[in-house]
Motif scaffolding. Structure first.
Motif, PDB file in Angstrom:
ATOM      1  N   ILE A  26       2.650   1.618  -3.406  1.00  0.00           N
ATOM      2  CA  ILE A  26       1.551   2.144  -4.448  1.00  0.00           C
ATOM      3  C   ILE A  26       1.309   3.521  -4.255  1.00  0.00           C
ATOM      4  O   ILE A  26       1.163   4.262  -5.300  1.00  0.00           O
ATOM      5  CB  ILE A  26       0.591   1.022  -4.556  1.00  0.00           C
ATOM      6  N   THR A  27       0.887   3.980  -3.037  1.00  0.00           N
ATOM      7  CA  THR A  27       0.442   5.517  -2.914  1.00  0.00           C
ATOM      8  C   THR A  27       1.309   6.405  -2.847  1.00  0.00           C
ATOM      9  O   THR A  27       0.910   7.541  -3.191  1.00  0.00           O
ATOM     10  CB  THR A  27      -0.350   5.260  -1.555  1.00  0.00           C
ATOM     11  N   SER A  28       2.600   6.072  -2.483  1.00  0.00           N
ATOM     12  CA  SER A  28       3.600   6.993  -2.154  1.00  0.00           C
ATOM     13  C   SER A  28       4.885   6.528  -2.660  1.00  0.00           C
ATOM     14  O   SER A  28       5.589   6.448  -1.796  1.00  0.00           O
ATOM     15  CB  SER A  28       3.472   7.693  -0.904  1.00  0.00           C
ATOM     16  N   TYR A  70       0.859  -1.176   0.025  1.00  0.00           N
ATOM     17  CA  TYR A  70       0.057   0.048  -0.025  1.00  0.00           C
ATOM     18  C   TYR A  70       0.857   1.213  -0.057  1.00  0.00           C
ATOM     19  O   TYR A  70       0.647   2.133  -0.813  1.00  0.00           O
ATOM     20  CB  TYR A  70      -0.885   0.138   1.236  1.00  0.00           C
ATOM     21  N   THR A  71       1.881   1.179   0.758  1.00  0.00           N
ATOM     22  CA  THR A  71       2.651   2.447   0.911  1.00  0.00           C
ATOM     23  C   THR A  71       3.457   2.424  -0.311  1.00  0.00           C
ATOM     24  O   THR A  71       3.457   3.777  -1.026  1.00  0.00           O
ATOM     25  CB  THR A  71       3.689   2.325   1.952  1.00  0.00           C
ATOM     26  N   ARG A  96       8.005   8.393  -1.425  1.00  0.00           N
ATOM     27  CA  ARG A  96       8.296   8.379   0.198  1.00  0.00           C
ATOM     28  C   ARG A  96       8.809   6.990   0.525  1.00  0.00           C
ATOM     29  O   ARG A  96       9.732   6.833   1.251  1.00  0.00           O
ATOM     30  CB  ARG A  96       6.756   8.417   0.871  1.00  0.00           C
TER      31      ARG A  96
END
Length: 54
Positions: free
Chosen positions: A21-23, A18-19, A26
């Motif tokens: 894919i979304t950012s 999730y991290t 970062r």
């Protein structure tokens, strides 16, 4: 107990994906910081071993 480990691992994998894919920027920064920390720790161990030998 083994079931809890599987669930925890699944949650961690989902969070990491999730991290990423979304950012992705970062996530890349976090990976870089992690590797810099590992490198620093390895260098510190190497310096310590060198000091013991000398």
């Amino acid at each position: 107990m083994a079931q809890a480990k599987k669930i925890a691992l699944f949650v961690i994998v989902v969070f990491v994906l999730y991290t990423i894919i979304t950012s992705p920027d970062r996530a890349a920064d976090l990976v870089q910081v992690g590797f810099e920390g590992i490198s620093s720790a390895a260098q510190g161990v190497g310096d310590f071993m060198s000091a013991l030998v000398n």
